[in-house]
Design a protein around this motif. Structure first.
Motif, PDB file in Angstrom:
ATOM      1  N   ILE A 273       0.839  -1.202   0.000  1.00  0.00           N
ATOM      2  CA  ILE A 273       0.000   0.000   0.000  1.00  0.00           C
ATOM      3  C   ILE A 273       0.871   1.247   0.000  1.00  0.00           C
ATOM      4  CG2 ILE A 273      -1.629   1.312   1.411  1.00  0.00           C
ATOM      5  CD1 ILE A 273      -2.978  -1.314   2.080  1.00  0.00           C
ATOM      6  N   MET A 276       2.303   1.641  -3.371  1.00  0.00           N
ATOM      7  CA  MET A 276       1.270   2.149  -4.282  1.00  0.00           C
ATOM      8  C   MET A 276       1.156   3.650  -4.173  1.00  0.00           C
ATOM      9  SD  MET A 276      -1.768  -0.613  -3.836  1.00  0.00           S
ATOM     10  CE  MET A 276      -3.080   0.559  -3.896  1.00  0.00           C
ATOM     11  N   ALA A 277       1.040   4.134  -2.938  1.00  0.00           N
ATOM     12  CA  ALA A 277       0.904   5.575  -2.721  1.00  0.00           C
ATOM     13  C   ALA A 277       2.127   6.303  -3.258  1.00  0.00           C
ATOM     14  CB  ALA A 277       0.722   5.865  -1.239  1.00  0.00           C
ATOM     15  N   THR A 280       2.233   6.417  -7.109  1.00  0.00           N
ATOM     16  CA  THR A 280       1.268   7.391  -7.617  1.00  0.00           C
ATOM     17  C   THR A 280       1.785   8.807  -7.408  1.00  0.00           C
ATOM     18  OG1 THR A 280      -0.277   5.887  -6.585  1.00  0.00           O
ATOM     19  CG2 THR A 280      -1.192   7.755  -7.735  1.00  0.00           C
ATOM     20  N   ILE A 527      -1.597  -4.406 -10.709  1.00  0.00           N
ATOM     21  CA  ILE A 527      -2.670  -3.434 -10.481  1.00  0.00           C
ATOM     22  C   ILE A 527      -2.479  -2.186 -11.319  1.00  0.00           C
ATOM     23  CG2 ILE A 527      -3.383  -4.236  -8.219  1.00  0.00           C
ATOM     24  CD1 ILE A 527      -1.598  -2.247  -6.967  1.00  0.00           C
ATOM     25  N   LEU A 529       0.296  -0.292 -11.868  1.00  0.00           N
ATOM     26  CA  LEU A 529       1.189   0.780 -11.444  1.00  0.00           C
ATOM     27  C   LEU A 529       2.614   0.577 -11.915  1.00  0.00           C
ATOM     28  CD1 LEU A 529       0.083   1.544  -7.819  1.00  0.00           C
ATOM     29  CD2 LEU A 529       0.028   3.035  -9.781  1.00  0.00           C
TER      30      LEU A 529
ATOM     31  N   GLY B 337      -8.423  -2.214  -0.778  1.00  0.00           N
ATOM     32  CA  GLY B 337      -7.467  -2.376  -1.859  1.00  0.00           C
ATOM     33  C   GLY B 337      -8.043  -1.961  -3.189  1.00  0.00           C
ATOM     34  N   ALA B 340      -8.523   1.691  -3.342  1.00  0.00           N
ATOM     35  CA  ALA B 340      -7.249   2.388  -3.550  1.00  0.00           C
ATOM     36  C   ALA B 340      -6.813   2.272  -5.004  1.00  0.00           C
ATOM     37  CB  ALA B 340      -6.188   1.813  -2.629  1.00  0.00           C
ATOM     38  N   VAL B 341      -6.931   1.068  -5.552  1.00  0.00           N
ATOM     39  CA  VAL B 341      -6.500   0.872  -6.942  1.00  0.00           C
ATOM     40  C   VAL B 341      -7.327   1.746  -7.874  1.00  0.00           C
ATOM     41  CG1 VAL B 341      -6.447  -0.787  -8.824  1.00  0.00           C
ATOM     42  CG2 VAL B 341      -5.586  -1.433  -6.594  1.00  0.00           C
ATOM     43  N   ILE B 344      -6.365   5.316  -7.535  1.00  0.00           N
ATOM     44  CA  ILE B 344      -5.065   5.584  -8.148  1.00  0.00           C
ATOM     45  C   ILE B 344      -5.234   5.855  -9.638  1.00  0.00           C
ATOM     46  CG2 ILE B 344      -2.974   4.389  -8.916  1.00  0.00           C
ATOM     47  CD1 ILE B 344      -2.776   3.286  -6.072  1.00  0.00           C
ATOM     48  N   LEU B 347      -6.257   9.297  -9.931  1.00  0.00           N
ATOM     49  CA  LEU B 347      -5.419  10.189  -9.124  1.00  0.00           C
ATOM     50  C   LEU B 347      -6.223  10.864  -8.007  1.00  0.00           C
ATOM     51  CD1 LEU B 347      -3.003  11.869 -11.646  1.00  0.00           C
ATOM     52  CD2 LEU B 347      -2.484  10.206  -9.869  1.00  0.00           C
ATOM     53  N   PHE B 349      -6.259  11.442  -4.742  1.00  0.00           N
ATOM     54  CA  PHE B 349      -5.259  11.245  -3.703  1.00  0.00           C
ATOM     55  C   PHE B 349      -5.796  11.193  -2.283  1.00  0.00           C
ATOM     56  CE2 PHE B 349      -1.093  10.343  -4.776  1.00  0.00           C
ATOM     57  CZ  PHE B 349      -0.433  10.257  -3.570  1.00  0.00           C
ATOM     58  N   ILE B 352      -6.441   7.609  -1.399  1.00  0.00           N
ATOM     59  CA  ILE B 352      -5.238   6.787  -1.226  1.00  0.00           C
ATOM     60  C   ILE B 352      -4.623   7.054   0.143  1.00  0.00           C
ATOM     61  CG2 ILE B 352      -2.997   6.231  -2.204  1.00  0.00           C
ATOM     62  CD1 ILE B 352      -4.039   7.412  -4.834  1.00  0.00           C
TER      63      ILE B 352
END
Lengths: 587, 384
Positions: A273, A276-277, A280, A527, A529, B337, B340-341, B344, B347, B349, B352
């Protein structure tokens, strides 16, 4: 001044020592191997890792086609071509090709032949253009008109001189009701024939994906991406973690407490996680510029310097001058520690925020001067070495240079540290470039770089904790005391006494981490990314196959197996190394 | 040290970590390229909304910057951030058009349910296999189970989940996907979703039959659906038990994927821990007393070997939540999850960061509980 001839004794001595060291390590390796091979699983792991590495090195030779080759190009002749999509493994359709031929165009242009090739277009990435192959036709399978009715295949023949050229018969031209014909033929894609497979098995062994690309080639090339990510990330996390962890271990007390709390912060958020953050957040960064790079580097270098100073200060016979300079670093270590925490969190904000923070205007000059200033500062810190300060006068500089650089005995400099410095310099040089207004450390800071950065960012606390424990343990041992009491220099204690006794779990963790990193990186790719769409990356290949996996499981099976096998290999290898390093097995 | 002193000390240690997590999330959210002020006004950023005292025009964009405190120094912005977090104002999600706190509140139970159930699979599996492995050290069973332990750790969880879907959730005939109820067509599991499609209707952006006021854990909520509500449902879900079974079946595959993947490391821990305990003096004493081997292992050794296993519980929860990001994406659970995906991709934020914060909170809390539990079980820990 001594000449080359005078240095002969020294050269011989150094060479002898080097040879001894090598032969000694040779016998060490042999003994380790005998312990290692006791475990079947470990041997299997080693084999897996070796084969994956081999595959990644020779991917371009083994692969049947370039992973970006695609006949469904949006251009000219190939617009409506059909490459077998999602063909199953070992299916004949892999060598089939369906092509539409516009008869009206042919009549207008008075072209008598149609060619089954297009220009070979070569590019390194999708953006540069797809790869195409020359198709030589073996057999015409079917011929249909634009309504889908079968026509006699004899209406088209293969040019006897050039099997890439199809000749349309007069009848087809005369028949004005026909505008388009669909032709399916079997082609002899030379690339599709695996040289290491017996005759008769010239088919795609992993099938093709939704774009008609060969999965086998994609999986092979994917090993390059995964290994690169795994090894780079593991190396860098080990380096950062070792530095931070050993500082925590040596200082103990408040310093240790602060560093360990920082690690706790990282442990508090599940790695995936956080990564991921982080990925991004980095989406706007296109190149790793100097200020940004320094924001990462400064805390680490600072820690390294402080740890060195601390070590120096623990040695009784200490050079006064260096104490005066470096002692202030130690005395004010709380301030520096604050700065460290500050830089660690704030320094990661891109250059823009730096100028915001200090209220300095955001200009190219500022950034450049800041970068140069910091480089100079770092250089000064680096040079603030005991020996340098001792001789910091310019009288007889020439003589000192010739003395400090003993060119009569070059072997003396062939140490691990020298090699490491040179490798680091080369790597930095290789990656760095410059754009208009910035000094760029890593140009094209693409998505793969971002996963790597994110995984390093989330991974180092694990190593820091590990090495801290080791250092705490080894620090107290008698042989360290003994080394100190005979006046061994701190560098020697660090590299010869403490690290050799602390590296064993580190090596194991490192090997296991390569596997773990490959897993996490593919998870991030999965996912969406990680790697850019279309890249031959295993996680991405699995992700691409998701909408078809019920009927075409081969699309997802092979890349996933590749991830599993590679990770398994590294994990087994790590386990094997653990067994070798376990003192209980040393007999 | 008394137990309550230990708890207090542990709580004090938690404070810097919480502060650190907020600093970290603040820093990351300031790395973002997207300008929050520009995002709020969109294409109306250039509109003049007022004038300064000097008569200069103020655009909507500048007004937004002022309102969001983006002209303040970073330190003040951090203060504002913390204040907002404390007040429960976590920002507005641009994907879901709801407050982030609500989005996270809805998503968290889904992930937790999956993670906990996965641990229910992982722990017994890992512990039992670990015990057998340790008792039969260096025999065939040991080698095989150790290999599988490493293999489970090496499995990419998303791929493993897809393989499970392929094997257990798709039919053998070419028609493909099977009826999502166990037993009705060749014994296969539902391929994705949190419950049967006939039970879902969109509520507030989330497809859910269950009333909003419940715990959010459907395994619990299914027992509190009233009879009046049950009558509105299709006949095959006409009782609490059937609803529960439906939820459980939908959870089975994702939890199996997560649980099996995390059982590997547990097996190894248990094996190592038990092997160590089996060499202790009291085990020899127990054997010397003439107790049967099974009694020695189960009563004397295992109870002590299990103590260190408790400590990993905290980490396993973190690992399971991290893994749930991937399984949720595959099994279409609207947990943290997947949220969040999705955010993302757009964007978004604030969401997230909300997810990051809440997972950190869950992780810290569970570790705290585990540590206290450990101190209760093993008083030696308190002495440090």
């Amino acid at each position: 001044m001594r000449g080359w001839d005078e240095g002969e004794e020294d050269r011989k001595e150094s060479l002898k020592r080097l040879t001894e060291a090598i032969s000694q390590s040779g016998s060490d390796i042999w003994r380790s191997w005998r312990i290692y091979r006791r475990s079947l699983l470990a041997v299997v792991g080693l084999m897996l890792v070796l084969s994956v590495v081999t595959v990644s090195i020779f991917a371009s030779d083994i692969a049947v086609e370039h992973p970006y080759r695609n006949l469904q190009d949006t251009q000219d002749l190939w617009t409506r071509d059909y490459e077998p999509r999602r063909a199953h493994p070992f299916s004949e359709e892999c060598d089939w090709h369906e092509q539409s031929i516009s008869l009206t165009q042919h009549r207008r242009d008075e072209i008598v032949t149609v060619v089954a090739v297009s220009d070979n277009k070569v590019g390194e990435s999708i953006a540069d253009g797809y790869y195409r192959d020359t198709l030589s036709v073996i057999e015409l399978l079917s011929l249909k008109d634009n309504k889908g009715y079968d026509l006699n295949t004899s209406l088209i023949s293969i040019d006897p001189n050039n099997s890439s050229i199809l000749v349309l018969s007069e009848e087809l031209y005369d028949n004005m009701s026909l505008t388009t014909i669909w032709l399916t033929y079997e082609f002899d894609n030379e690339a599709m024939h695996l040289w290491w497979m017996p005759d008769g098995y010239d088919v795609c062994i992993f099938g093709t994906n939704n774009d008609g690309q060969d999965m086998f080639s994609k999986v092979l090339y994917g090993s390059r991406v995964s290994l690169r990510i795994g090894i780079t990330v593991a190396l860098l996390t080990v380096t950062i973690g070792t530095i931070v962890g050993s500082v925590a271990g040596y200082f103990g007390g408040r310093v240790d407490e602060v560093i360990m709390r920082i690690c706790d912060v990282f442990f508090a958020i599940p790695g995936l996680i956080l990564a991921m953050a982080f990925v991004t957040a980095m989406s706007a960064i296109t190149s790793l510029t100097m200020p940004l790079w320094l924001g990462i580097l400064i805390p680490i270098l600072f820690l390294a310097v402080v740890s060195r100073t601390y070590l120096t200060s623990t040695i009784p016979q200490e050079n006064q001058l260096s104490n005066q300079v470096m002692g202030s670093l130690v005395r004010n270590r709380n301030i520096f520690l604050g700065l460290l925490v500050f830089f660690f969190f704030v320094g990661l904000i891109p250059g823009v925020s730096w100028s915001e923070l200090f209220g300095i205007s955001e200009s190219r000059e500022w950034r450049l001067s800041a970068a140069i200033g910091i480089i100079l500062l770092l250089g000064l810190i680096g040079l603030a070495d005991k020996r340098f300060i001792e001789k910091s006068s310019f009288d007889g500089a020439e003589e000192r240079v010739s003395k400090s650089l003993d060119w009569t005995n070059p072997w003396k400099y062939l140490t691990l540290r020298t090699v490491a410095v040179f490798v680091a310099a080369f790597v930095l040089f290789r990656w760095s470039g410059s754009t208009d207004d910035e000094i760029v450390v890593i140009e094209n800071f693409g998505r793969l770089w971002k996963i790597q950065a994110a995984l390093i960012f989330t991974g180092w606390p694990g190593y820091a904790r590990l090495i801290r424990g080791q250092v705490l343990y080894v620090k107290e041992m008698t042989f360290v005391e003994a080394a100190k009491s005979v006046g061994a220099p701190p560098g020697r204690i660090m590299f010869r006494h403490i690290l050799p006794n602390a590296w064993a779990p580190l090596l194991v963790a490192f090997t296991l981490d390569i596997g773990g990193t490959i897993l996490s990186a593919s998870g991030l790719s999965f996912i969406g990314l990680g790697a850019a769409p279309g890249t031959a990356e295993w996680g991405l290949l699995v992700s691409d196959s998701r909408q078809f996996f019920v009927f075409d499981p081969h699309l997802m099976l092979f890349p996933g197996l590749a991830i599993a096998v590679t990770t398994l290999g590294f994990n087994l290898l790590g386990d094997g190394i653990r067994d070798v390093l376990d003192p209980k097995n040393r007999r | 040290m008394k137990l309550h002193m230990f708890v207090v000390r542990r709580l004090i240690l938690l404070v810097p970590v919480i502060v650190g997590v907020t600093i970290l999330t603040f820093t990351i959210s300031h790395l973002i390229p997207a300008d929050a002020a520009a995002a709020q006004c969109g294409d109306k950023c250039g509109i003049v909304v007022g004038y300064t005292d000097d008569g200069d025009p103020i655009t909507a964009y500048e007004a937004n910057r002022e309102r969001l405190g983006m002209n303040e120094p970073l330190i003040i912005q951090f203060g504002l951030y913390v204040t907002h977090l404390y007040e429960g104002d976590w920002g507005e999600s641009s994907t879901y058009h709801r407050p982030v706190a609500d989005v996270v509140k809805d998503a968290a139970p889904i992930t937790l349910e999956m993670a906990f159930l996965a641990l229910f699979i992982a722990y017994p599996l890992g512990i039992i296999l670990g015990i057998i492995s340790a008792v039969r050290q260096d025999r065939m069973f040991d080698h095989i189970s150790r290999f599988f332990a490493i293999a489970f750790v090496s499995l990419p969880i998303f791929w493993f989940a897809m393989v499970l879907q392929l094997v257990f959730a798709t039919g053998t005939e070419s028609s493909g996907i099977c009826d999502p109820l166990f037993g009705t067509s060749g014994g296969c599991f539902p391929i994705y979703g949190r419950h049967d499609p006939s039970l879902t209707y969109p509520v507030d952006g989330f497809a859910s039959f269950y009333p909003v006021g419940g715990t959010g854990f459907h395994l619990i909520d299914s027992w509190f659906v009233t009879d009046a509500e049950l009558t509105t449902l299709p006949a095959e879900f006409g009782s609490n038990w059937l609803l529960f079974k439906d939820t459980l079946l939908h959870l089975a595959l994702p939890c199996a994927a997560l649980g099996i993947a995390s059982s590997g490391s547990l097996l190894r821990y248990m094996r190592a821990s038990l092997l160590e305990v089996l060499h202790e003096d009291y085990v020899r004493t127990a054997r010397a007393k003439g107790l049967s081997e099974s009694k020695v292992v189960i009563v004397h050794a295992c109870r002590n070997a299990l103590v260190p296993i408790v400590t990993i519980l905290g980490f396993s929860i973190g690992g399971a939540i991290g893994g749930a990001v991937l399984t949720e994406t595959i099994f279409a659970f609207n947990g943290m999850g997947r949220v969040a995906v999705k955010s993302i991709q757009y964007l978004d934020f604030p969401v997230i960061m909300g997810v990051t914060l809440i997972t950190a909170a869950i992780f810290l809390l569970s570790n705290l509980i585990v540590d206290i539990l450990y101190a209760v079980i093993d008083p030696r820990v308190r002495l440090e």
